[in-house]
Design a protein around this motif. Structure first.
Motif, mmCIF file in Angstrom:
data_model
loop_
_atom_site.group_PDB
_atom_site.id
_atom_site.type_symbol
_atom_site.label_atom_id
_atom_site.label_comp_id
_atom_site.label_asym_id
_atom_site.label_seq_id
_atom_site.Cartn_x
_atom_site.Cartn_y
_atom_site.Cartn_z
ATOM 1 N N GLU A 69 32.265 26.405 66.311
ATOM 2 C CA GLU A 69 32.081 25.612 65.090
ATOM 3 C C GLU A 69 32.958 26.178 63.982
ATOM 4 O O GLU A 69 33.203 27.383 63.910
ATOM 5 N N THR A 103 31.700 29.024 61.665
ATOM 6 C CA THR A 103 31.460 30.208 62.485
ATOM 7 C C THR A 103 32.782 30.912 62.775
ATOM 8 O O THR A 103 32.862 32.147 62.775
ATOM 9 N N GLN A 146 27.002 26.661 57.321
ATOM 10 C CA GLN A 146 26.208 27.016 58.493
ATOM 11 C C GLN A 146 27.036 27.877 59.440
ATOM 12 O O GLN A 146 28.112 27.483 59.893
ATOM 13 N N SER A 202 26.729 29.976 63.086
ATOM 14 C CA SER A 202 25.895 30.050 64.283
ATOM 15 C C SER A 202 26.402 31.155 65.205
ATOM 16 O O SER A 202 27.301 30.928 66.032
ATOM 17 N N ALA A 260 26.619 30.489 68.984
ATOM 18 C CA ALA A 260 27.705 29.657 69.485
ATOM 19 C C ALA A 260 28.863 30.500 70.010
ATOM 20 O O ALA A 260 29.676 30.026 70.808
#
Length: 309
Positions: free
Chosen positions: A39, A42, A202, A204, A207
């Protein structure tokens, strides 16, 4: 601010070589991120942390093993670069979010023009007409590349991209003016970018364990990016302005605009258009011709100063 002594011919040649290598390494930035298939934010966070640690560890190793006494922050120059880098990284992230990618690429291509103007106004360096011509030609080549996907974007994003280009030119000018080693200051800018992504977008971590391209876990691609490729490119490019005019160094950043589409073509079968190839050819040819001219001019000047010449 004090200026370093005039560089020798050999130093000029080495500076061009390492700056070109640094610009080349930067062209693998986006492909490595794409290979991770992680992502977006990220990736920004992870790369920022990796880059911060890689450069910091390199600095610590150099002090312990080689006795290099370079401070982590090189006085006011280091603080200025750290502050400017932080703003530049944050502006770049904001630009990517708020406007079309083609707009960002086109506006960032203004960096050599800004750097040349700053060298003239702040450092009082004489910018040769050939350098202005080369800068404009490279700018036209980058514009051709971006023009295919260029459209009117959000004015906030375009403004942030302009801020990022201004920050890059400012960093080159600071290094050129002081001759300081400021790679660790750039590391602090990367850390600030990572914290910005963590706080406002965001992120993660899970991920990163997912498989990316070719079945390789995402974090491995990002580690290759943030621990090896980009830190090395940053260090090489940060050394360039200590010998070369900042306007010349900033032109090598255009290699990313040219070569990145080729790597994406090879890895992901996304074929660049004829317009992209044309623009890339203009930029590469301009860089080669301009570098050859500067080296030849420097050699002639040095020979003219030799006794009996």
């Amino acid at each position: 601010m004090s200026r370093s002594p005039e560089p020798s011919i050999q130093q000029i040649r080495v500076a061009f070589l390492i700056t070109a290598l640094g610009g080349l390494l930067f062209t693998f930035d986006l492909p490595l991120l794409r290979l991770s298939m992680a992502e977006q934010w990220t990736m920004v966070f992870t790369r920022g942390i990796f880059l911060f640690y890689a450069i910091t560890l390199g600095w610590a190793f150099s002090r312990a093993a080689r006795g290099d006494r370079t401070p982590y922050l090189a006085g006011m120059a280091g603080l200025a670069v750290a502050f400017t880098s932080t703003i530049g990284n944050m502006s770049y992230i904001g630009a990517v979010v708020h406007t079309d990618a083609a707009n960002v690429v086109f506006i960032i291509a203004l960096t050599p023009v800004i750097a040349a103007a700053m060298s003239r106004m702040i450092l009082r360096e004489t910018v040769h007409a050939y350098t202005w011509i080369a800068t404009i030609a490279a700018f036209i080549g980058a514009g051709i590349i971006a023009s295919e996907g260029l459209r009117t974007g959000n004015w906030v994003g375009d403004g942030l991209a302009l801020v990022s280009a201004f920050c890059s030119a400012t960093i080159f000018t600071i290094i050129r003016a002081t001759g300081k080693k400021v790679a660790t200051s750039l590391a602090l800018g990367s850390l600030s970018s990572a914290l910005f992504a963590l706080l406002f977008f965001q992120v993660s971590p899970m991920a990163l364990m997912a498989p990316g391209a070719f079945g390789v876990q995402a974090w491995l691609w990002l580690a290759l990016n943030g621990l090896v490729t980009i830190p090395l490119a940053t260090v090489l490019l940060a050394r360039g302005p200590r010998v070369l005019p900042s306007a010349d160094v900033s032109m090598f950043f255009m290699l990313e605009t040219v070569l990145t589409p080729i790597w994406i073509w090879v890895l992901f079968a996304e074929v660049p258009s004829a317009r992209v190839l044309l623009g890339g050819a203009i930029v590469v040819l301009t860089l080669l011709c301009h570098s050859w001219w500067r080296l030849a001019r420097t050699v002639r000047a040095a020979h003219a100063l030799q006794p009996g010449a």
